[in-house]
Design an enzyme around this catalytic site. Structure first.
Site, PDB file in Angstrom:
ATOM      1  N   HIS A  65       0.823  -1.210   0.000  1.00  0.00           N
ATOM      2  CA  HIS A  65       0.000   0.000   0.000  1.00  0.00           C
ATOM      3  C   HIS A  65       0.858   1.261   0.000  1.00  0.00           C
ATOM      4  O   HIS A  65       0.375   2.323   0.344  1.00  0.00           O
ATOM      5  CB  HIS A  65      -0.899   0.010   1.251  1.00  0.00           C
ATOM      6  CG  HIS A  65      -1.936  -1.066   1.236  1.00  0.00           C
ATOM      7  ND1 HIS A  65      -2.475  -1.614   2.373  1.00  0.00           N
ATOM      8  CD2 HIS A  65      -2.541  -1.706   0.207  1.00  0.00           C
ATOM      9  CE1 HIS A  65      -3.366  -2.534   2.057  1.00  0.00           C
ATOM     10  NE2 HIS A  65      -3.419  -2.615   0.749  1.00  0.00           N
ATOM     11  N   HIS A  66       2.140   1.130  -0.375  1.00  0.00           N
ATOM     12  CA  HIS A  66       2.995   2.332  -0.321  1.00  0.00           C
ATOM     13  C   HIS A  66       2.535   3.368  -1.332  1.00  0.00           C
ATOM     14  O   HIS A  66       2.818   4.549  -1.189  1.00  0.00           O
ATOM     15  CB  HIS A  66       4.473   1.975  -0.540  1.00  0.00           C
ATOM     16  CG  HIS A  66       4.802   1.630  -1.956  1.00  0.00           C
ATOM     17  ND1 HIS A  66       4.372   0.482  -2.559  1.00  0.00           N
ATOM     18  CD2 HIS A  66       5.510   2.307  -2.896  1.00  0.00           C
ATOM     19  CE1 HIS A  66       4.803   0.451  -3.807  1.00  0.00           C
ATOM     20  NE2 HIS A  66       5.496   1.549  -4.029  1.00  0.00           N
ATOM     21  N   LYS A  71      -2.440  -2.606  -7.881  1.00  0.00           N
ATOM     22  CA  LYS A  71      -2.681  -2.972  -9.281  1.00  0.00           C
ATOM     23  C   LYS A  71      -2.173  -4.369  -9.563  1.00  0.00           C
ATOM     24  O   LYS A  71      -1.086  -4.737  -9.115  1.00  0.00           O
ATOM     25  CB  LYS A  71      -1.914  -1.967 -10.170  1.00  0.00           C
ATOM     26  CG  LYS A  71      -2.257  -2.059 -11.621  1.00  0.00           C
ATOM     27  CD  LYS A  71      -3.434  -1.196 -11.968  1.00  0.00           C
ATOM     28  CE  LYS A  71      -3.964  -1.489 -13.352  1.00  0.00           C
ATOM     29  NZ  LYS A  71      -4.666  -2.781 -13.456  1.00  0.00           N
ATOM     30  N   LYS A  95       7.504  -4.795  -9.984  1.00  0.00           N
ATOM     31  CA  LYS A  95       7.330  -4.484 -11.410  1.00  0.00           C
ATOM     32  C   LYS A  95       6.919  -3.016 -11.588  1.00  0.00           C
ATOM     33  O   LYS A  95       7.503  -2.285 -12.381  1.00  0.00           O
ATOM     34  CB  LYS A  95       6.229  -5.412 -11.931  1.00  0.00           C
ATOM     35  CG  LYS A  95       6.129  -5.537 -13.405  1.00  0.00           C
ATOM     36  CD  LYS A  95       4.905  -6.354 -13.801  1.00  0.00           C
ATOM     37  CE  LYS A  95       5.030  -7.824 -13.500  1.00  0.00           C
ATOM     38  NZ  LYS A  95       3.990  -8.614 -14.206  1.00  0.00           N
ATOM     39  N   LYS A 107      -2.705  -8.920  -6.754  1.00  0.00           N
ATOM     40  CA  LYS A 107      -3.040  -9.983  -7.707  1.00  0.00           C
ATOM     41  C   LYS A 107      -4.289 -10.686  -7.222  1.00  0.00           C
ATOM     42  O   LYS A 107      -4.544 -10.743  -6.015  1.00  0.00           O
ATOM     43  CB  LYS A 107      -1.899 -11.004  -7.797  1.00  0.00           C
ATOM     44  CG  LYS A 107      -1.907 -11.808  -9.075  1.00  0.00           C
ATOM     45  CD  LYS A 107      -1.293 -10.991 -10.162  1.00  0.00           C
ATOM     46  CE  LYS A 107      -1.074 -11.744 -11.430  1.00  0.00           C
ATOM     47  NZ  LYS A 107      -0.137 -11.019 -12.282  1.00  0.00           N
ATOM     48  N   SER A 363      -1.692  -0.419 -18.746  1.00  0.00           N
ATOM     49  CA  SER A 363      -2.837  -0.331 -17.830  1.00  0.00           C
ATOM     50  C   SER A 363      -2.843   1.028 -17.137  1.00  0.00           C
ATOM     51  O   SER A 363      -3.898   1.622 -16.912  1.00  0.00           O
ATOM     52  CB  SER A 363      -2.744  -1.406 -16.745  1.00  0.00           C
ATOM     53  OG  SER A 363      -3.276  -2.616 -17.215  1.00  0.00           O
TER      54      SER A 363
HETATM   55  N1  GLU Z   1      -1.546  -9.304 -15.351  1.00  0.00           N
HETATM   56  C1  GLU Z   1      -0.571  -8.425 -15.885  1.00  0.00           C
HETATM   57  C2  GLU Z   1       0.734  -8.554 -15.129  1.00  0.00           C
HETATM   58  O1  GLU Z   1       0.989  -9.557 -14.521  1.00  0.00           O
HETATM   59  C3  GLU Z   1      -1.077  -6.981 -15.943  1.00  0.00           C
HETATM   60  C4  GLU Z   1      -1.399  -6.344 -14.642  1.00  0.00           C
HETATM   61  C5  GLU Z   1      -2.069  -4.990 -14.800  1.00  0.00           C
HETATM   62  O2  GLU Z   1      -2.171  -4.491 -15.891  1.00  0.00           O
HETATM   63  O3  GLU Z   1      -2.510  -4.473 -13.756  1.00  0.00           O
HETATM   64  O4  GLU Z   1       1.583  -7.720 -15.196  1.00  0.00           O
END
Ligand code: GLU
Length: 472
Positions: A65-66, A71, A95, A107, A363
């Site tokens: 939550h930083h 996402k 990432k 996730k 995204s």
């Molecule tokens: N599922 C993709 C990933 O592992 C996209 C995640 C996204 O766009 O939020 O990077």
């Protein structure tokens, strides 16, 4: 998913984190806070399938939550379990940090084989999952924004946004509660191919970096390089297509039913057509059949792109891999042991948390589009075209020369949404690669690229926690 050391997938991510955190300046408490999963929501809900009630197992994990929102994608697979979702959520945090996308990682997963359900049943499961997320405040444009992953796509994202919007009437930014939507439902052009295109841009940058090519004893550039791609799903197919379109030789392609190899090269479009008509990648004209997907990975090539699932290269098959560059299109395709073996052999392993970040990067663009309620390029396309026209006219008058019609079209063209998305992605992938290389150089090349990428991510997330001042 286990590996030779019996580490779970999440423990494998933790092991990589620990390896890298030694090279950062943060106190143990901050490192611990970065490493753990902040919120883990495990749910079970009933859905009527035919004349039976099925109890569905599902998860949403918010790793960090930083920065908000969190996402990350949602996957539908029988392999979904809490550990896997936690590992994938953690990878999302790192990432996003690496590609400077201002989100925390998350996730989700539903433990189903989507092939066993009708479209109507999948819609029921997806909508129920979305409403469970709403109930616990685990979704929203400023809270947590899911996206497609293995087994999901634009269709599922449409169901999610519709469920969310109907439960939150009047929320003006509701479209930003999920990304990877079809363009007609608030999606952005270029999102579908974004991960595969990012994989291509990233590997192309390795091949355009003189020092890296010298180290591998390879010539510069992507043209003529022999490539094997595992997985013809959204990531693998688009990556293979961009390599092929840009002059690489696709010598091998693999899917779960097996693989095919031809050292002279395969036409990616024809292979996809062949698989569509025959139901299998095997028996493609002039190609040699590979009995398994795994066997295809071991064939002769310059670049190997595992773009299917995690843990496909282990300590067992790593010594037989012949590629000089491995580009991790999938999340976690190498176990930590395999990673060590391949790095010791001098292979450049381009890590997932950088290389497949194209999806989340675009995204981010989609989310920005949703919050701004305007298509990219709408305000400035015509302005740029008019300005280009003036410049060209002046140059033609001053030189007395005229450009050809094709040149005129290229020079006048103002950016469409897809042009801006591609250029934003290209710039991100190139810039982030050099940030990782700089980290490698600052550590005198004594670590592998994954460890260097991890240090880049830890430094950014760590600074963010420090600046949040949450440790009074
Ligand atoms: N599922 C993709 C990933 O592992 C996209 C995640 C996204 O766009 O939020 O990077």
């Amino acid at each position: 998913m286990g590996n030779a050391n019996h580490l779970s997938f999440f423990q494998g991510v933790e092991r990589n984190f620990d390896k890298a955190s030694k090279y950062t300046r943060f106190e143990p408490g901050i490192l611990q806070q970065i490493k753990v999963c902040n919120s883990v929501y495990s749910m079970k809900f009933p859905v009527r399938i035919g004349d039976k009630i099925e109890v569905i197992e599902a998860y949403r994990v918010q790793h960090s939550h930083h920065k908000l929102p969190c996402k990350g994608g949602i996957r539908y697979s029988m392999d979904v379990n809490q550990d896997e979702v936690m590992a994938l959520a953690a990878l999302m945090t790192y990432k996003c940090a690496i590609v400077n996308v201002p989100f925390g990682g998350a996730k989700g997963g539903i433990k189903i084989n989507p092939k066993n359900y009708s479209v109507f049943e999948l819609e029921k499961i997806t909508r129920r999952y979305a409403s469970e997320l709403v109930k616990k405040n685990f979704i929203g444009p400023g809270i947590d924004v899911p996206a497609p992953d293995y087994g999901t796509g634009g269709r599922e994202m449409s169901w999610i946004v519709d469920t969310y919007a109907s439960l939150k009437p009047g929320e003006v930014d509701a479209l930003g509660c999920v990304t990877g939507k079809p363009v007609t439902q608030g999606g952005v052009r270029g999102r579908t191919e974004a991960t595969g295109l990012g994989v291509f841009y990233g590997v192309r940058e390795v091949c355009n970096t003189a020092d890296d090519m010298k180290r591998l004893g390879m010539s510069m550039g992507i043209e003529g390089k022999k490539v094997i791609v595992q997985g013809l799903g959204n990531v693998g197919f688009h990556a293979a297509k961009f390599f092929y379109d840009n002059g690489a030789i696709i010598v091998g392609l693999a899917e779960y039913e097996g693989g095919i190899y031809n050292e002279k090269g395969l036409d990616v479009y024809k292979v996809v057509e062949h698989r569509k008509t025959t139901g299998s990648i095997l028996n493609f004209p002039d190609a040699t059949n590979m009995p398994t997907s795994g066997a295809t990975l071991e064939q002769e090539c310059d670049i190997l792109i595992p773009a299917a699932l995690e843990s496909v290269i282990t300590a067992e098959n790593a010594p037989r891999i012949k590629a000089k560059i491995i580009g991790e299109g999938a999340n976690g395709p190498l176990t930590p042991d395999a990673d060590e073996i391949l790095n010791a052999k001098g292979v450049i392993v381009v890590p997932d948390m950088y290389l497949n970040a194209g999806g989340v990067t675009v995204s981010y663009f989609e989310w920005l589009k949703n919050l701004s309620h305007v298509r990219f390029g709408r305000m400035d396309k015509r302005f740029s075209e008019n300005q280009n026209n003036h410049i060209l006219k002046t140059v033609e008058e001053l030189t007395g020369k005229k450009v050809t019609d094709i040149e005129r079209k290229q020079l006048l063209h103002g950016p469409d949404e897809v042009d801006l998305v591609y250029s934003g992605l290209e710039d991100t992938m190139i810039g982030s690669y050099h940030e990782i290389r700089e980290a490698l150089l600052s550590l005198d090349n004594t670590v592998d690229m994954r460890t260097a990428a991890f240090t880049v991510a830890i430094n950014k997330v760590g600074v963010s926690y420090e600046e949040l001042g949450i440790f009074p």
